[in-house]
Design a protein around this motif. Structure first.
Motif, PDB file in Angstrom:
ATOM      1  N   SER A 288      34.934  32.761  54.440  1.00 18.59           N
ATOM      2  CA  SER A 288      34.486  34.131  54.199  1.00 18.59           C
ATOM      3  C   SER A 288      35.427  34.886  53.257  1.00 18.59           C
ATOM      4  N   ALA A 289      36.736  34.875  53.559  1.00 18.73           N
ATOM      5  CA  ALA A 289      37.697  35.598  52.723  1.00 18.73           C
ATOM      6  C   ALA A 289      37.756  34.996  51.317  1.00 18.73           C
ATOM      7  N   GLN A 290      37.666  33.668  51.248  1.00 14.94           N
ATOM      8  CA  GLN A 290      37.694  32.994  49.949  1.00 14.94           C
ATOM      9  C   GLN A 290      36.486  33.393  49.100  1.00 14.94           C
ATOM     10  N   TRP A 291      35.310  33.492  49.738  1.00 18.07           N
ATOM     11  CA  TRP A 291      34.096  33.830  49.010  1.00 18.07           C
ATOM     12  C   TRP A 291      34.147  35.273  48.480  1.00 18.07           C
ATOM     13  N   VAL A 292      34.661  36.177  49.302  1.00 16.69           N
ATOM     14  CA  VAL A 292      34.789  37.570  48.867  1.00 16.69           C
ATOM     15  C   VAL A 292      35.709  37.660  47.651  1.00 16.69           C
ATOM     16  N   LEU A 293      36.855  36.958  47.716  1.00 14.85           N
ATOM     17  CA  LEU A 293      37.796  36.972  46.601  1.00 14.85           C
ATOM     18  C   LEU A 293      37.165  36.359  45.352  1.00 14.85           C
ATOM     19  N   MET A 294      36.441  35.260  45.550  1.00 11.64           N
ATOM     20  CA  MET A 294      35.828  34.572  44.421  1.00 11.64           C
ATOM     21  C   MET A 294      34.793  35.459  43.725  1.00 11.64           C
ATOM     22  N   CYS A 295      33.975  36.126  44.514  1.00 10.16           N
ATOM     23  CA  CYS A 295      32.954  37.015  43.948  1.00 10.16           C
ATOM     24  C   CYS A 295      33.594  38.193  43.222  1.00 10.16           C
ATOM     25  N   THR A 296      34.698  38.713  43.755  1.00  7.63           N
ATOM     26  CA  THR A 296      35.386  39.839  43.125  1.00  7.63           C
ATOM     27  C   THR A 296      36.036  39.407  41.817  1.00  7.63           C
ATOM     28  N   VAL A 297      36.623  38.207  41.804  1.00  6.69           N
ATOM     29  CA  VAL A 297      37.204  37.666  40.574  1.00  6.69           C
ATOM     30  C   VAL A 297      36.115  37.512  39.517  1.00  6.69           C
ATOM     31  N   ALA A 298      34.959  36.968  39.926  1.00  9.33           N
ATOM     32  CA  ALA A 298      33.848  36.786  38.989  1.00  9.33           C
ATOM     33  C   ALA A 298      33.369  38.118  38.414  1.00  9.33           C
ATOM     34  N   GLU A 299      33.491  39.179  39.197  1.00  8.86           N
ATOM     35  CA  GLU A 299      33.037  40.499  38.759  1.00  8.86           C
ATOM     36  C   GLU A 299      34.023  41.145  37.792  1.00  8.86           C
ATOM     37  N   ARG A 300      35.327  40.973  38.043  1.00  7.94           N
ATOM     38  CA  ARG A 300      36.335  41.710  37.276  1.00  7.94           C
ATOM     39  C   ARG A 300      36.917  40.927  36.104  1.00  7.94           C
ATOM     40  N   ALA A 301      36.869  39.600  36.146  1.00  6.02           N
ATOM     41  CA  ALA A 301      37.441  38.785  35.068  1.00  6.02           C
ATOM     42  C   ALA A 301      36.306  38.156  34.260  1.00  6.02           C
ATOM     43  N   GLU A 302      36.106  38.648  33.052  1.00  8.63           N
ATOM     44  CA  GLU A 302      34.965  38.211  32.241  1.00  8.63           C
ATOM     45  C   GLU A 302      34.930  36.699  32.013  1.00  8.63           C
ATOM     46  N   PRO A 303      36.064  36.030  31.685  1.00  8.46           N
ATOM     47  CA  PRO A 303      36.005  34.579  31.456  1.00  8.46           C
ATOM     48  C   PRO A 303      35.639  33.775  32.703  1.00  8.46           C
ATOM     49  N   LEU A 304      35.735  34.397  33.883  1.00 14.66           N
ATOM     50  CA  LEU A 304      35.429  33.695  35.141  1.00 14.66           C
ATOM     51  C   LEU A 304      34.147  34.218  35.764  1.00 14.66           C
ATOM     52  N   ARG A 305      33.270  34.742  34.936  1.00 14.15           N
ATOM     53  CA  ARG A 305      32.037  35.354  35.417  1.00 14.15           C
ATOM     54  C   ARG A 305      31.194  34.385  36.249  1.00 14.15           C
ATOM     55  N   ALA A 306      31.256  33.090  35.929  1.00 17.55           N
ATOM     56  CA  ALA A 306      30.407  32.101  36.610  1.00 17.55           C
ATOM     57  C   ALA A 306      31.132  31.399  37.752  1.00 17.55           C
ATOM     58  N   LEU A 307      32.294  31.906  38.162  1.00 22.31           N
ATOM     59  CA  LEU A 307      33.109  31.197  39.161  1.00 22.31           C
ATOM     60  C   LEU A 307      32.381  31.026  40.491  1.00 22.31           C
ATOM     61  N   ALA A 308      31.868  32.125  41.045  1.00 23.01           N
ATOM     62  CA  ALA A 308      31.231  32.064  42.355  1.00 23.01           C
ATOM     63  C   ALA A 308      29.981  31.175  42.330  1.00 23.01           C
ATOM     64  N   SER A 309      29.152  31.333  41.313  1.00 23.86           N
ATOM     65  CA  SER A 309      27.921  30.536  41.235  1.00 23.86           C
ATOM     66  C   SER A 309      28.246  29.058  41.045  1.00 23.86           C
ATOM     67  N   SER A 310      29.326  28.749  40.304  1.00 26.75           N
ATOM     68  CA  SER A 310      29.723  27.359  40.099  1.00 26.75           C
ATOM     69  C   SER A 310      30.182  26.722  41.408  1.00 26.75           C
ATOM     70  N   PHE A 311      30.949  27.477  42.197  1.00 27.55           N
ATOM     71  CA  PHE A 311      31.419  26.924  43.471  1.00 27.55           C
ATOM     72  C   PHE A 311      30.277  26.799  44.468  1.00 27.55           C
ATOM     73  N   GLY A 312      29.324  27.718  44.402  1.00 21.47           N
ATOM     74  CA  GLY A 312      28.203  27.667  45.342  1.00 21.47           C
ATOM     75  C   GLY A 312      27.261  26.517  45.070  1.00 21.47           C
ATOM     76  N   ALA A 313      27.234  26.042  43.823  1.00 19.30           N
ATOM     77  CA  ALA A 313      26.298  24.969  43.472  1.00 19.30           C
ATOM     78  C   ALA A 313      26.864  23.604  43.844  1.00 19.30           C
ATOM     79  N   GLY A 314      25.991  22.739  44.334  1.00 18.50           N
ATOM     80  CA  GLY A 314      26.364  21.342  44.605  1.00 18.50           C
ATOM     81  C   GLY A 314      27.404  21.171  45.682  1.00 18.50           C
ATOM     82  N   GLY A 315      27.472  22.128  46.613  1.00 26.11           N
ATOM     83  CA  GLY A 315      28.440  21.989  47.706  1.00 26.11           C
ATOM     84  C   GLY A 315      29.886  22.070  47.262  1.00 26.11           C
ATOM     85  N   GLY A 316      30.120  22.608  46.060  1.00 23.98           N
ATOM     86  CA  GLY A 316      31.493  22.757  45.568  1.00 23.98           C
ATOM     87  C   GLY A 316      32.138  21.457  45.134  1.00 23.98           C
TER      88      GLY A 316
END
Length: 879
Positions: free
Chosen positions: A169-197
Motif C-alpha cells: 500500500s505505502a509503496q503504491w502511494v509513493l509510486m503514484c505520487t512519483v509518477a504524478e510529480r516527476a515527468e520522466p517517470l510518468r509511466a512508473l505506476a502503470s508499468s509496475f501494475g502491468a504483468g504482475g511487476g
C-alpha cells in the motif's frame, strides 16, 4: 567685455578650445562606458563560478545544523575559494576556464571540509553538495526534492489508480505520487501494475540495485530519477545508491575517504590558526601527533597537557611561552574544561594580527563534540575528525596491537589465559559493533570502551592465578554484571549482554576451533577459537579476517543487515530534511502556504470527534453494588481524557494555523514549527507533547489516530461486557489497562492482587473479529507485531524470520491472570514495547517507559538464541 563680441579674439579662441575639450571628454566618456560594458561582460561571464561558490558556501554553512563542531565562517571560505581560482588550470577559452575553476574549487573545498567531518556525515555532505548544484541547474525540481526527502505525504488513496495485488500500500502511494510529480517517470505506476511487476523483478531482487537493468522505458532516465525509482522499490539500499549517484555526477573523488595525513594538512596551517581534532569515543590522536612531530624533528619542542579542573591557568601560561618561542602546544580533552573555554576563545582571538606570536608556533586542540566549544575558534581553525576504525576486524586489530608480550605471558595458566583472553577480546568487539544495528542490537547505545576490556583482562588473570579451577560463574558475574554491566541501565540489554558473554566465557572456548557464530553458519568457519600459537599468530589471524562483518557473528538474523541499511537511509534523509528551511513544491504548482492550508483543511476533516461520556452505551458506566465504577471503567475514562486532550489540541491548532497563514492572528513559534513539520510530513511537536509515543510520519500518524479513537469509541458504546477483544496498542497507557484487568480478577475471586501476574496463550484467531465472545477469565488482545522473528502458525512456536520480511503480525493473545505464576524456562520471555525504538526513560518502577510487559512464547530452541536475535513484540511500527 566691451564692443562687438565677435571682435573678441580671446573669447572666440577660448570657446573654440572648450568645444575641442568637450569633444575629447565626450569621446573619453564613451570609451569609459564601452570599457565598463566590456568589464561587466567579462565579469558576468564568470558568474557561473561565483554561483558555484555561493552554493558551496551555503552548503558548508548548513553543516552547523548537522553537528555543533561543524562551524565554518565566510572568513574561512573566502580565502580558500580565491586560492582555488588562482591555482585552477588556466585556459584562454572562457567556458573551459569556468569549468576548471568550478571543478577545482568543488573538490578542494570538499577535501578541506570533509576531513573535519565524521565518516557518517561525509556522504551526507557529498550528497548535499551534489543536489544543491543540480537544483541550481534545474535538474531537480522542488517537488521531486520534497518527494525524495519526505515521501508522498498525506494522499487521498481514493483518487489513485486501483492498487495491484503485488504492490504494498505505502509503496503504491509513493509510486503514484512519483509518477504524478516527476515527468520522466510518468509511466512508473502503470508499468509496475502491468504483468504482475515482472519487468521490475531484477531491480527488486538485485544485491546491488544501482547496477540492475531497468525496464526499457526507463533505461535512459537520469541518475536523479533512478534514485527516485530506488526509493520506491529498494529504499533500504538508498545510501549505497546515493554513493553511486554522487560518483556519477561529481566523480569518485567525492566518495573516497582517504585516511588523515597530517603531512598534507600541516602546510595549510598558520601560527594564528589552531588545529582542532574532533574526537569520537575510543579515539586518541596523541600517538599520531607524536609520530608527526617526530617526523618533523619537533618532538622536544612539543608540550602537551590534558585539560581538567585547575589546568586552565597552566595551559594559558604554556601557550604564552610557546607562542613566543615558536614551540607546539597540544591541549587535550578541551570538552572537560567547560568553564575555561571562554578564556581559550580570547587567547585564540589575540593571535590575529599579533607581532609577538612566533611564525613556527602551532596550537593543537582535541575535543569531543561539545555545544560549549567556542564557535569563533572552530570557525577560524583547521578541523580534523579522529575516529577509531569500524568493524570486528579493525576492533580486534586495535585490541591486539595494545597487548604486549609481557601481558601475553603473565599468567600461571597460559593455555586457559590465552584462550579466554582471546574470547573476552572478541566479546568486546561484538558488543561494540552490535550497536550499529540500533534497537535490534541494544535498546540503548552504550559507550563500551577500552577501560572495560582492560579491567576484564585483569579480572581474568587474577581469577586464573588465584583459583585452581576456572570460576566460570564468578568470571561471568564480574565481567558481565560489573565491568560491562555497570554501564547498562536496561534490564533487557543486561540479559542480552550476559547471553553474548556466555558464548565466549564457557568451557568449550578452551577447545580449538570452537565456533563463535551459530553452528552451520558461514561465519562459524571464519570466527572461532584459534589454536594457541603465540601473540604473533593471533595478530596474523586477525589480519586475515574479512572487512565486512556477517550479521550471524552477532547472533542476528540476515534480515538485520536490511534493518541496518534502513536505519542508515532514514538517518541520511532525516539529516538532510532537518536542515531544509522549507520543503515546498507540491503538485499543481501550489505555493507552500497553499499546500499547508489545503493539508490543514484535509486533516481537520479527518480528525475524529471527541469521546464524550454522553455517547456511552447504556451498560458502559453501570455502577457496581457499592455504587462505584469498576477498574476498567476508570481506565476507559482516563484514556478518553487523554485522547480528548490530544484531539482538542490537533483541531484547535489546525484552525489557528489556517488563521495565522491568512494573517488573522500572530504566527507563534509553535505554529511556525507546525507549519514546517507539515511540509516535511512530520508530526508537529505541538501535538507530540500530548500524544502517545509514535515514530510514524504524519500521513500514517493520522490514520493511526483514527484507528485508536475508533477502538475507544467502540468500547465506549459496547461497554466491558460487549468487548470480546481489546487492542492494547491503542492505549496511551497500556500498563494501566493491564493493572485494571488484574484488579478485576483479584476482586472477583478474592485473591491478593500482589500474587497475580499474567500467563499467556497464543490463539489461532488472527484478529478480534474472529472471536465471538470474551474469555471467562482475563482478556483477548490483538494488534501486536513480532520483530526479529516470526510466529509459525503450523507449529505454533517462534521461528526464524523469512528473508526480507522484517516484521510478522501475531495472532490474538489470551492474557490470563494467574496466581503465583512461575515462568517456563524453556519458553522465550519476549519483551513487549510500545514503539520500535524500544528505548525509553527509566520510570519509578525501574523499567523503561517504552516497555509494557514480557510475554512467554513457546520455542523449540534455547531461549538465548532469541535473546541474541533481539526478538521483541511491538505495539506499533514506524511506518
Amino acid at each position: 567685455s566691451e564692443g562687438n563680441i565677435l571682435d573678441d579674439e580671446v573669447l572666440i579662441n577660448t570657446l573654440s578650445d572648450s568645444k575641442v575639450t568637450s569633444g575629447v571628454i565626450q569621446g573619453r566618456v564613451k570609451e569609459a562606458e564601452e570599457t565598463e560594458a566590456q568589464i561587466n561582460e567579462s565579469r558576468l561571464g564568470y558568474k557561473p563560478a561565483a554561483t558555484r561558490g555561493s552554493i558551496l558556501y551555503f552548503t558548508i554553512a548548513d553543516l552547523g545544523n548537522v553537528g555543533e563542531m561543524y562551524q565554518f565562517s565566510l572568513d574561512y571560505f573566502n580565502p580558500l575559494f580565491l586560492t582555488c581560482i588562482q591555482k585552477s588550470q588556466k585556459s584562454a577559452d572562457l567556458q573551459q576556464r569556468l569549468l576548471n575553476i568550478m571543478e577545482y574549487a568543488s573538490l578542494t573545498i570538499y577535501n578541506n571540509v570533509s576531513r573535519g567531518l565524521f565518516g557518517e556525515h561525509k556522504v551526507t555532505f557529498s550528497f548535499m553538495m551534489t543536489t544543491a548544484i543540480m537544483r541550481q541547474r534545474g535538474d531537480i525540481t522542488d517537488g521531486e526534492w520534497a518527494l525524495f526527502l519526505v515521501g508522498a505525504g498525506i494522499v487521498d488513496e481514493a483518487t489513485l489508480p486501483a492498487r495491484p495485488e503485488h504492490a504494498d500500500s505505502a509503496q503504491w502511494v509513493l509510486m503514484c505520487t512519483v509518477a504524478e510529480r516527476a515527468e520522466p517517470l510518468r509511466a512508473l505506476a502503470s508499468s509496475f501494475g502491468a504483468g504482475g511487476g515482472a519487468a521490475w523483478r531484477p531491480l527488486m531482487e538485485a544485491e546491488r540495485p544501482w547496477e540492475a537493468a531497468l525496464p526499457d522505458d526507463f533505461a535512459s532516465v537520469s541518475g536523479w530519477h533512478k534514485l527516485l525509482i530506488i526509493k520506491c522499490f529498494r529504499a533500504e539500499k538508498l545510501v549505497e545508491c546515493v554513493s553511486e549517484f554522487i560518483a556519477g555526477e561529481l566523480g569518485r573523488a567525492y566518495m573516497e575517504q582517504s585516511p588523515l595525513d597530517l603531512h598534507e594538512v600541516f602546510p595549510d596551517s598558520q601560527a594564528a590558526v589552531p588545529l582542532v581534532f574532533v574526537l569520537s569515543t575510543g579515539a586518541d590522536p596523541m600517538s599520531t601527533i607524536i609520530r608527526f612531530a617526530t617526523d618533523l624533528d619537533y618532538l622536544k619542542r612539543m608540550h602537551a597537557i590534558s585539560l581538567g579542573q585547575g589546568q586552565g591557568p597552566i595551559a594559558a601560561a604554556l601557550i604564552k611561552e610557546a607562542s613566543a618561542a615558536g614551540d607546539r602546544v597540544v591541549l587535550q580533552n578541551c570538552h572537560l574544561a567547560k568553564s575555561w573555554m571562554p578564556k581559550l576563545e580570547k587567547i585564540v582571538e589575540s593571535f590575529a594580527g599579533s607581532d609577538s606570536v612566533h611564525r613556527d608556533f602551532r596550537l593543537w586542540l582535541t575535543s569531543m563534540p561539545a555545544k560549549y566549544f567556542p564557535v569563533p575558534v572552530l570557525q577560524a581553525s583547521i578541523k580534523m575528525t579522529f575516529e577509531p576504525p569500524k568493524g570486528l576486524r579493525a576492533n580486534l586489530k586495535g585490541t591486539w596491537a595494545t597487548v604486549t608480550e609481557k601481558q601475553w605471558a603473565d599468567c600461571s595458566k597460559p593455555h586457559q589465559w590465552h584462550k579466554l583472553l582471546f574470547g573476552v577480546a572478541f566479546f568486546h568487539a561484538v558488543v561494540q559493533e552490535r550497536r550499529k544495528f540500533g534497537p535490534l542490537g541494544w535498546n540503548i547505545r552504550y559507550e563500551f570502551n577500552g577501560t572495560d576490556l582492560e579491567m576484564s583482562m585483569e579480572t581474568l588473570r587474577m581469577f586464573l592465578d588465584e583459583q585452581e579451577e576456572i570460576p566460570w560463574d564468578a568470571l561471568l558475574y564480574v565481567t558481565g554484571q560489573i565491568n560491562y554491566g555497570g554501564r547498562v541501565t536496561d534490564d533487557w540489554d543486561r540479559r542480552n549482554l550476559m547471553v553474548a558473554l556466555r558464548r565466549f566465557y564457557c568451557p568449550e572456548v578452551l577447545i580449538d576451533s570452537y565456533p563463535f557464530a551459530p553452528a552451520g553458519s558461514l561465519a562459524a568457519s571464519t570466527y572461532y577459537s584459534i589454536p594457541d600459537g603465540g601473540l604473533s599468530a593471533v595478530r596474523d589471524w586477525v589480519d586475515g579476517l574479512p572487512y565486512d562483518d556477517p550479521v550471524t557473528i552477532f547472533g542476528l538474523h540476515p534480515n538485520a543487515k536490511i534493518t541496518f541499511e534502513r536505519q542508515e537511509t532514514d538517518k541520511l534523509l532525516a539529516t538532510v530534511t532537518a536542515i531544509q528551511p522549507r520543503l515546498g513544491g507540491g503538485g499543481e504548482g501550489m505555493s507552500e502556504e497553499d499546500m499547508v492550508v489545503a493539508l490543514a483543511e484535509k486533516l481537520r476533516a479527518e480528525v475524529p470527534e471527541q469521546l464524550l461520556r454522553d455517547d456511552a452505551g447504556p451498560e458502559t458506566f453501570t455502577l457496581n453494588d457499592k455504587g462505584e465504577l469498576n477498574s476498567l471503567q476508570i481506565v476507559l475514562l482516563a484514556e478518553m481524557g487523554r485522547f480528548n486532550r490530544l484531539l482538542k489540541r490537533v483541531s484547535s491548532s489546525l484552525v489557528d494555523l489556517g488563521k495565522a497563514i491568512k494573517g488573522l492572528i500572530t504566527m507563534s513559534a509553535d505554529l511556525d514549527g507546525m507549519y514546517g513539520s507539515m511540509l516535511k510530513n512530520q508530526v508537529p511537536v505541538l501535538w507530540a507533547k500530548v500524544s502517545y509515543p509514535s515514530l510514524k510520519p504524519l500521513s500514517s500518524w493520522i490514520k493511526d489516530l483514527q484507528e485508536r479513537v475508533a477502538f475507544m469509541r467502540g468500547w465506549l458504546l459496547a461497554g466491558v461486557a460487549g468487548m470480546s477483544c481489546y487492542s492494547l496498542p491503542a492505549f496511551f497507557f497500556p500498563q494501566g489497562f493491564m493493572t485494571g484487568i488484574l484488579q478485576m480478577h483479584a476482586r472477583r475471586y478474592a485473591i491478593p492482587i500482589d500474587s497475580l501476574s499474567f500467563s499467556y496463550q497464543i490463539l489461532e484467531a488472527e484478529t478480534g473479529a474472529d472471536l465471538a465472545a470474551p474469555p471467562e477469565d482475563g482478556v483477548y488482545i490483538d494488534g501486536f507485531f513480532l520483530d526479529g522473528a516470526r510466529w509459525d502458525r503450523e507449529r505454533r512456536i517462534v521461528a526464524d524470520s523469512h528473508p526480507t520480511v522484517m516484521y510478522d503480525t501475531l495472532p490474538v493473545i489470551h492474557f490470563i491472570p494467574t496466581p503465583d505464576f512461575h515462568r517456563d524456562k524453556a519458553s522465550y520471555e519476549c519483551p513487549l514495547y510500545k514503539t520500535a525504538l524500544r528505548a525509553g526513560v527509566l520510570s519509578t518502577t525501574g523499567q523503561s517507559t517504552n516497555f509494557v510487559v514480557a510475554v512467554d512464547m513457546p520455542t523449540d530452541r534455547d531461549p538465548d538464541y532469541w535473546v541474541a536475535m533481539g526478538t521483541a513484540m511491538l505495539c506499533a511500527l514506524a511506518e
